[in-house]
Design a protein around this motif. Sequence first.
Motif, mmCIF file in Angstrom:
data_model
loop_
_atom_site.group_PDB
_atom_site.id
_atom_site.type_symbol
_atom_site.label_atom_id
_atom_site.label_comp_id
_atom_site.label_asym_id
_atom_site.label_seq_id
_atom_site.Cartn_x
_atom_site.Cartn_y
_atom_site.Cartn_z
ATOM 1 N N ASN A 145 0.774 -1.273 0.021
ATOM 2 C CA ASN A 145 -0.117 0.026 0.023
ATOM 3 C C ASN A 145 0.746 1.133 0.073
ATOM 4 N N PRO A 146 0.800 2.254 -1.044
ATOM 5 C CA PRO A 146 1.545 3.509 -1.036
ATOM 6 C C PRO A 146 1.400 4.119 0.112
ATOM 7 N N HIS A 147 0.058 4.162 0.678
ATOM 8 C CA HIS A 147 -0.160 5.103 1.986
ATOM 9 C C HIS A 147 0.813 4.669 3.178
ATOM 10 N N VAL A 148 0.883 3.496 3.284
ATOM 11 C CA VAL A 148 1.914 2.727 4.339
ATOM 12 C C VAL A 148 3.468 3.445 3.881
ATOM 13 N N ASP A 157 4.197 6.077 2.187
ATOM 14 C CA ASP A 157 4.088 7.449 2.416
ATOM 15 C C ASP A 157 4.296 7.662 4.105
ATOM 16 N N ALA A 158 3.652 6.696 4.948
ATOM 17 C CA ALA A 158 3.602 7.109 6.417
ATOM 18 C C ALA A 158 4.971 6.990 6.949
ATOM 19 N N THR A 216 -4.297 -6.222 7.059
ATOM 20 C CA THR A 216 -4.769 -5.089 6.208
ATOM 21 C C THR A 216 -5.155 -5.637 4.713
#
Length: 220
Positions: A114-117, A119-120, A216
Amino acid sequence: MKDLNLISQLTYYFTHNGLYVLQQFNRTFLMAIYGVLLGAIVGIPIGIWISQHRKLSPAIIGIANVIQTIPSLAMLSILMLGLGLGENTVIVTVFLYSLLPIIKNTYTGMLSVNPHVLDAGKGMGMTRWQVLTTIRIPLSLAVMIAGIRNALVVGIGITVIGSFIGAGGLGDIIIRGTNATNGGAIILAGALPTALMAIITDIVLSLIEKRLTPKTSSAR
């Protein structure tokens, strides 16, 4: 009656040659394991690398695809010219056939994070190496294991064929059965443990794969 006779012959063979079958079982399994381990040692870093350099991925995966299209008996014959008869040729053959599923699954797993992970992680100040080792690789492990699982099942089949070049293993029992007048029971004595090995290996690795699947991603 024929089925009962075949079962009794098979039972007789296992009773008198059980230790020999077990030795060949172990030999077959170890050759497959060594080949796939080599494939993992080489293929996983390549898969990670091409996930960072995507322009090169079609060429690398294409080369692995070409290797996969060569018939296993032909590959054994080609490698035999340089490596000679025996186990080493079979192990190298399994290694070559392991590359495609391992590289492809590693590459796919790395890209599926997941790219959001990611980025986090970057937002927390992680370096590129830390993002790779603490986020990308752990979240890709299940997909990597799936590639190793496919490679090992294919590798078990190749090691059986390896008996034609003097590698030994369960293939020796099958070949002995094909050369015997009434060798149905002997063929089964080699084929059944081979099938059992592939099934157990697939089940064990699928359980590991499920354990490593991030909650997830399974919920998506």
